[in-house]
Design an enzyme around this catalytic site. Structure first.
Site, PDB file in Angstrom:
ATOM      1  N   GLY A   1       0.838  -1.197   0.000  1.00  0.00           N
ATOM      2  CA  GLY A   1       0.000   0.000   0.000  1.00  0.00           C
ATOM      3  C   GLY A   1       0.876   1.250   0.000  1.00  0.00           C
ATOM      4  O   GLY A   1       2.014   1.234  -0.487  1.00  0.00           O
TER       5      GLY A   1
ATOM      6  N   VAL B   1       2.423   3.062   2.447  1.00  0.00           N
ATOM      7  CA  VAL B   1       3.686   3.075   3.206  1.00  0.00           C
ATOM      8  C   VAL B   1       4.670   2.041   2.648  1.00  0.00           C
ATOM      9  O   VAL B   1       5.858   2.340   2.437  1.00  0.00           O
ATOM     10  CB  VAL B   1       3.435   2.818   4.718  1.00  0.00           C
ATOM     11  CG1 VAL B   1       4.751   2.732   5.481  1.00  0.00           C
ATOM     12  CG2 VAL B   1       2.554   3.903   5.308  1.00  0.00           C
TER      13      VAL B   1
ATOM     14  N   ARG C   1     -12.032   1.028  17.827  1.00  0.00           N
ATOM     15  CA  ARG C   1     -10.585   0.802  17.934  1.00  0.00           C
ATOM     16  C   ARG C   1     -10.292  -0.664  18.195  1.00  0.00           C
ATOM     17  O   ARG C   1      -9.325  -1.225  17.717  1.00  0.00           O
ATOM     18  CB  ARG C   1     -10.021   1.637  19.095  1.00  0.00           C
ATOM     19  CG  ARG C   1      -9.695   3.041  18.707  1.00  0.00           C
ATOM     20  CD  ARG C   1      -9.149   3.812  19.899  1.00  0.00           C
ATOM     21  NE  ARG C   1      -9.239   5.240  19.635  1.00  0.00           N
ATOM     22  CZ  ARG C   1      -8.385   5.928  18.899  1.00  0.00           C
ATOM     23  NH1 ARG C   1      -7.345   5.338  18.373  1.00  0.00           N
ATOM     24  NH2 ARG C   1      -8.535   7.226  18.702  1.00  0.00           N
TER      25      ARG C   1
ATOM     26  N   ASN D   1      -6.353  -6.157  12.523  1.00  0.00           N
ATOM     27  CA  ASN D   1      -4.934  -6.029  12.154  1.00  0.00           C
ATOM     28  C   ASN D   1      -4.058  -7.066  12.856  1.00  0.00           C
ATOM     29  O   ASN D   1      -3.060  -7.525  12.294  1.00  0.00           O
ATOM     30  CB  ASN D   1      -4.430  -4.605  12.409  1.00  0.00           C
ATOM     31  CG  ASN D   1      -4.830  -3.679  11.259  1.00  0.00           C
ATOM     32  OD1 ASN D   1      -5.306  -4.130  10.215  1.00  0.00           O
ATOM     33  ND2 ASN D   1      -4.643  -2.383  11.434  1.00  0.00           N
TER      34      ASN D   1
ATOM     35  N   ARG E   1       8.612  14.145  13.183  1.00  0.00           N
ATOM     36  CA  ARG E   1       7.500  15.103  13.295  1.00  0.00           C
ATOM     37  C   ARG E   1       7.787  16.151  14.365  1.00  0.00           C
ATOM     38  O   ARG E   1       7.421  17.320  14.220  1.00  0.00           O
ATOM     39  CB  ARG E   1       6.199  14.348  13.596  1.00  0.00           C
ATOM     40  CG  ARG E   1       5.721  13.591  12.378  1.00  0.00           C
ATOM     41  CD  ARG E   1       4.446  12.826  12.602  1.00  0.00           C
ATOM     42  NE  ARG E   1       3.974  12.325  11.309  1.00  0.00           N
ATOM     43  CZ  ARG E   1       3.155  11.283  11.165  1.00  0.00           C
ATOM     44  NH1 ARG E   1       2.698  10.654  12.221  1.00  0.00           N
ATOM     45  NH2 ARG E   1       2.777  10.910   9.955  1.00  0.00           N
TER      46      ARG E   1
ATOM     47  N   HIS F   1       3.101   4.730  20.246  1.00  0.00           N
ATOM     48  CA  HIS F   1       2.866   5.453  18.991  1.00  0.00           C
ATOM     49  C   HIS F   1       1.370   5.791  18.946  1.00  0.00           C
ATOM     50  O   HIS F   1       0.611   5.258  18.162  1.00  0.00           O
ATOM     51  CB  HIS F   1       3.253   4.559  17.814  1.00  0.00           C
ATOM     52  CG  HIS F   1       3.044   5.195  16.476  1.00  0.00           C
ATOM     53  ND1 HIS F   1       3.575   6.403  16.133  1.00  0.00           N
ATOM     54  CD2 HIS F   1       2.343   4.779  15.380  1.00  0.00           C
ATOM     55  CE1 HIS F   1       3.224   6.700  14.883  1.00  0.00           C
ATOM     56  NE2 HIS F   1       2.467   5.732  14.413  1.00  0.00           N
TER      57      HIS F   1
HETATM   58  N1  APR Z   1      -1.617  -9.795   3.494  1.00  0.00           N
HETATM   59  C1  APR Z   1      -0.923  -8.937   2.708  1.00  0.00           C
HETATM   60  N2  APR Z   1      -1.318  -7.655   2.499  1.00  0.00           N
HETATM   61  C2  APR Z   1      -2.449  -7.244   3.100  1.00  0.00           C
HETATM   62  C3  APR Z   1      -3.213  -8.091   3.924  1.00  0.00           C
HETATM   63  C4  APR Z   1      -2.762  -9.422   4.120  1.00  0.00           C
HETATM   64  N3  APR Z   1      -3.419 -10.287   4.883  1.00  0.00           N
HETATM   65  N4  APR Z   1      -4.272  -7.388   4.374  1.00  0.00           N
HETATM   66  C5  APR Z   1      -4.184  -6.151   3.859  1.00  0.00           C
HETATM   67  N5  APR Z   1      -3.083  -6.060   3.080  1.00  0.00           N
HETATM   68  C6  APR Z   1      -2.578  -4.930   2.311  1.00  0.00           C
HETATM   69  C7  APR Z   1      -3.678  -4.124   1.629  1.00  0.00           C
HETATM   70  O1  APR Z   1      -4.132  -4.762   0.439  1.00  0.00           O
HETATM   71  C8  APR Z   1      -2.979  -2.803   1.361  1.00  0.00           C
HETATM   72  O2  APR Z   1      -2.406  -2.731   0.071  1.00  0.00           O
HETATM   73  O3  APR Z   1      -1.947  -3.995   3.155  1.00  0.00           O
HETATM   74  C9  APR Z   1      -1.863  -2.761   2.420  1.00  0.00           C
HETATM   75  C10 APR Z   1      -2.003  -1.597   3.385  1.00  0.00           C
HETATM   76  O4  APR Z   1      -1.785  -0.445   2.658  1.00  0.00           O
HETATM   77  P1  APR Z   1      -2.627   0.916   2.864  1.00  0.00           P
HETATM   78  O5  APR Z   1      -4.081   0.577   3.079  1.00  0.00           O
HETATM   79  O6  APR Z   1      -2.244   1.840   1.778  1.00  0.00           O
HETATM   80  O7  APR Z   1      -2.117   1.434   4.278  1.00  0.00           O
HETATM   81  P2  APR Z   1      -0.781   2.266   4.566  1.00  0.00           P
HETATM   82  O8  APR Z   1      -1.112   3.701   4.578  1.00  0.00           O
HETATM   83  O9  APR Z   1       0.325   1.782   3.707  1.00  0.00           O
HETATM   84  O10 APR Z   1      -0.508   1.834   6.063  1.00  0.00           O
HETATM   85  C11 APR Z   1      -0.113   0.513   6.373  1.00  0.00           C
HETATM   86  O11 APR Z   1       1.004   1.050   8.390  1.00  0.00           O
HETATM   87  O12 APR Z   1       1.144   3.132   9.344  1.00  0.00           O
HETATM   88  C12 APR Z   1       0.502   1.910   9.365  1.00  0.00           C
HETATM   89  O13 APR Z   1      -1.710   2.381  10.221  1.00  0.00           O
HETATM   90  C13 APR Z   1      -0.978   2.033   9.104  1.00  0.00           C
HETATM   91  O14 APR Z   1      -1.537  -0.241   9.642  1.00  0.00           O
HETATM   92  C14 APR Z   1      -1.314   0.679   8.592  1.00  0.00           C
HETATM   93  C15 APR Z   1      -0.048   0.291   7.854  1.00  0.00           C
END
Ligand code: APR
Length: 313
Positions: A12, A14, A90, A97, A153, A177
């Site tokens: 995703g 990050v 929450r 997660n 930050r 955090h």
């Molecule tokens: N296996 C692999 N990938 C997964 C799974 C899984 N079981 N479940 C979800 N994902 C993937 C999603 O498809 C998505 O592409 O995890 C990715 C998360 O990316 P984003 O939704 O863009 O979130 P992002 O902003 O990258 O944050 C990721 O880091 O900072 C923390 O709170 C934030 O928990 C979050 C994580």
């Protein structure tokens, strides 16, 4: 480390930004992205590798089709997770997660049994703890990335307030955090000058408050959480491990008596090197900081309790 092979689970915002940042510095030989949405992992990997054409050294970047493709990584970064949506509490988010983290950690154990894990998924400190419990690995091999981001930050707020010292500012945030994070002015400096010498107590309070809401402000503007700074902070930690830099970065690690606590992951300064956590730096906290630290630990332990009550472990 000879292979310099890094896996990133969750392609995703990050995860992909971390991969991009690493590919631009040419620190790794190979980066593998994995996501439950395979097309996202493959598509972003192609895009990132094409961006390396002009970077210092070629990094192979590719998207895995199944967890078993991510084999024998030196480091695995976990950014997989779901964001909190309107109807979710929450506690709901925590349970969802945690389940995702457990699933991906089980795959890391199978396919990259010697890796160091950098956990990024939220709630960060509890997810880092989940990584410890599920792997059963030596605690030096699991690091939660949060303090680097929260400290950056804080540095941003200090620089904005003063108007000077950019790139010279070293800030320190410990604790969880989340809303009880602890920005520590007495451990922050600019060009070696303690900020307590140049910023009044009153202004410092404002800087602390803004540091704590640093992430929320970005969400307000973007409608989604931050990824450039988080992605860069992940890359910095990966670089520190691969290069055995032995640098101090506040991070969420499992305490075993340090700071008076056990069996909890929380942010403290650590030395980062080829073994992951080389050493936990134990600071002498004054009474006020001790109280704040206790509050942080209590918050994290409550999250762990939710998982225990739900028979998660
Ligand atoms: N296996 C692999 N990938 C997964 C799974 C899984 N079981 N479940 C979800 N994902 C993937 C999603 O498809 C998505 O592409 O995890 C990715 C998360 O990316 P984003 O939704 O863009 O979130 P992002 O902003 O990258 O944050 C990721 O880091 O900072 C923390 O709170 C934030 O928990 C979050 C994580």
């Amino acid at each position: 480390m000879t292979n310099r092979k890094v896996g990133i689970i969750g392609a995703g915002a990050v995860g992909a930004t971390a991969a991009f940042s690493l590919a631009m510095t040419g620190t790794c030989n190979e980066i593998i992205l994995y996501d439950i949405d395979t097309d996202i992992a493959i598509g972003k990997a192609i895009d990132i590798e094409q961006a390396t054409s002009f970077s210092p050294s070629g990094t192979k970047v590719w998207g895995a089709e199944q967890p078993s493709d991510m084999k024998n990584c030196d480091i695995v970064v976990i950014t997989a997770g779901v964001p909190r949506t309107g109807e979710m509490t929450r506690e709901d988010l925590l349970l969802i997660n945690a389940k995702i983290t457990k699933e991906v950690v089980e795959n890391i154990k199978l396919y990259s049994p010697n890796a160091i894990i950098i956990c990024v998924s939220n709630p960060l400190d509890v997810m880092s703890y989940v990584c410890h419990k599920i792997t059963g690995w030596d605690s030096s091999r699991i690091i939660g990335m949060a303090g680097a981001l929260d400290s950056s930050r804080m540095a941003y707020q200090i620089n904005n307030h003063l108007g000077y010292g950019r790139a010279q500012t070293r800030a320190m945030v410990i604790g969880d955090h989340g809303e009880n994070m602890i920005p520590v002015p007495s451990l922050s400096s600019i060009g070696g000058v303690p900020i307590t010498e140049i910023i009044s107590k009153e202004n410092m309070e404002q800087i602390i408050a803004r540091t704590k809401t640093g992430g929320a402000v970005i969400v307000k503007h973007l409608g989604t959480s931050a990824y450039y700074a988080p992605g860069r902070c992940v890359a910095v930690m990966v670089e520190a491990i691969l290069n055995d830099s032995q640098i101090i970065i506040p991070s969420s690690v499992l305490l075993n008596g340090e700071y008076g606590y056990k069996d909890v992951s929380v942010g403290v300064p650590i030395i980062v090197g080829k073994n992951g956590v080389e050493k936990i730096i134990e600071l002498e906290l004054d009474e006020e900081l001790q109280d704040k630290f206790k509050q942080s630990v209590t918050t994290i332990k409550k999250g762990i309790e939710v998982l225990t009550k739900n028979n998660f472990f």
